[in-house]
Design a protein around this motif. Sequence first.
Motif: not given
Length: 499
Positions: A346-354
Amino acid sequence: MRGPVLERIFANKHQTTVAFIYCILTALPALLLPHPIALIPLAAIPLGLIFILRKPFVVVLIFIMFSFFRLHEVFPQLDPIKIPMLTALGSYFVLGWHIVLTRKVKMYWRHEHTAFARFFGWVILGIAFSSHPPSAFGSFTSVYVKIGIMVLAISWLMTEHWHFKLAHFLIICSGLAVGYVTLYNNANGIGMVEETRVTIPGTSLGDPNDLSLVLSFPMSYAIAFAVTRGTGRIRTLLGLVGFVIFVSAIIATQSRGGLLATVAVMGIFGLRIIKSKLLLISIGSFGLMILVAAAGINDRKSGGAAEEGVDASAMGRIHAWEAAFFMGLRNPMTGVGLSLFLDNYWDYATHSRAEGQAHVTHSTWFQVLAEAGFFGLGLFLFLIFSIFMSIRSSLKRLDRNRGSPEYDPHLTAITVGTYAGLVGFCVSGSFLSQGFLWPIYIITSISIAIAHYMDTYYPEKAEEEKEAIVKKSRKSNPLSNNGKDKPNDQQPEKLAEVR
């Protein structure tokens, strides 16, 4: 008389100490396990010790089967015996015993070892610069350090002809055991994912994609038995039966990567049989369509025909690949560290958790990029390239001897099987996170062992001289059977000198 006798008995203090320790060790099992039945297996320990010292490669081979195919997980009854741990310890023991004491194991070093050592060393260096060194070090000590040791152990101990024959046979048999459980689960609805995809639950093969990768390797060995002449009717029959079971099991997993690996493996053998590349491509394309239809890919809940646009499975991979790319981009030298992709997702993901959940990389190449950096990926690709060229060179040299008395169909079968298995890994590994697990490293060690065996018994210089003799004899006597005589029939004395 008593005095001198006692003096002689206790003259050597070291012998007395060793004998006393042995007596204590002998008495301990009776004290810890007072039941007489529990002591019966201990009687086999001396025989087992003699066996592993006389046949060290067998111990290593058992370790390969249980580590690669997870047989102790597939058959839970074997788990209490702790076979992987015992065979690993046995492998370390016999390797040290025969290297240091008996010196029966001849250590050697090839350029493939160097390629592996560079990547292995870079992974170790990356632990110090990882995002969480204790976690990375824990992953290294639990799995990856064993891989480093066993690559050397397999390549150094796999030196005799019967080693290759036994390894080929047992790899297929181990794969058949996994394939049987896969088909049994599929027939009885056990361990189904998304209602249609079979797995082996409670094991490392609980993911259908991982299961298909494990099955694709023995499939390449089974096809090698089936298409290589001279291996014997029993092995040919085993290869045909194995091919049917492995393909059926891979179809049951509904893994797109597994189906692509199946086509790639069969394509390698097709290249050796079918001369027309256009015909081969046409057959391969048609075969892939048949496999996709037989697997029922359109019926999958994820990645099936019911989903419009980019399906959820593909989108999850795209998100994971994006995160892996940015991990490598921001940490180009060493990446985020061994087994730390999910921790940093999640520190590098380009999308949100939703918009989606955290996924593993689902790609060997992106996994190495994320966890070892761009430099580490370069070293890993160089390792793959080195093994590819090594096994290809060994296969060419074996094919060069076809039709001569030196031709060895068994060695040819395991070589082409390993070659096809490497190609299958590269294809299916593009959709699986296998950069730091056993498959590619077992392929690496077997490839090195084959190359060393070829250099020992089929040296290139002797082969070149033999070819020159054969060509010269054909030119000097062009009417003798139209130049179709076997090389050793024409120049026995000169070839004897070469050999």
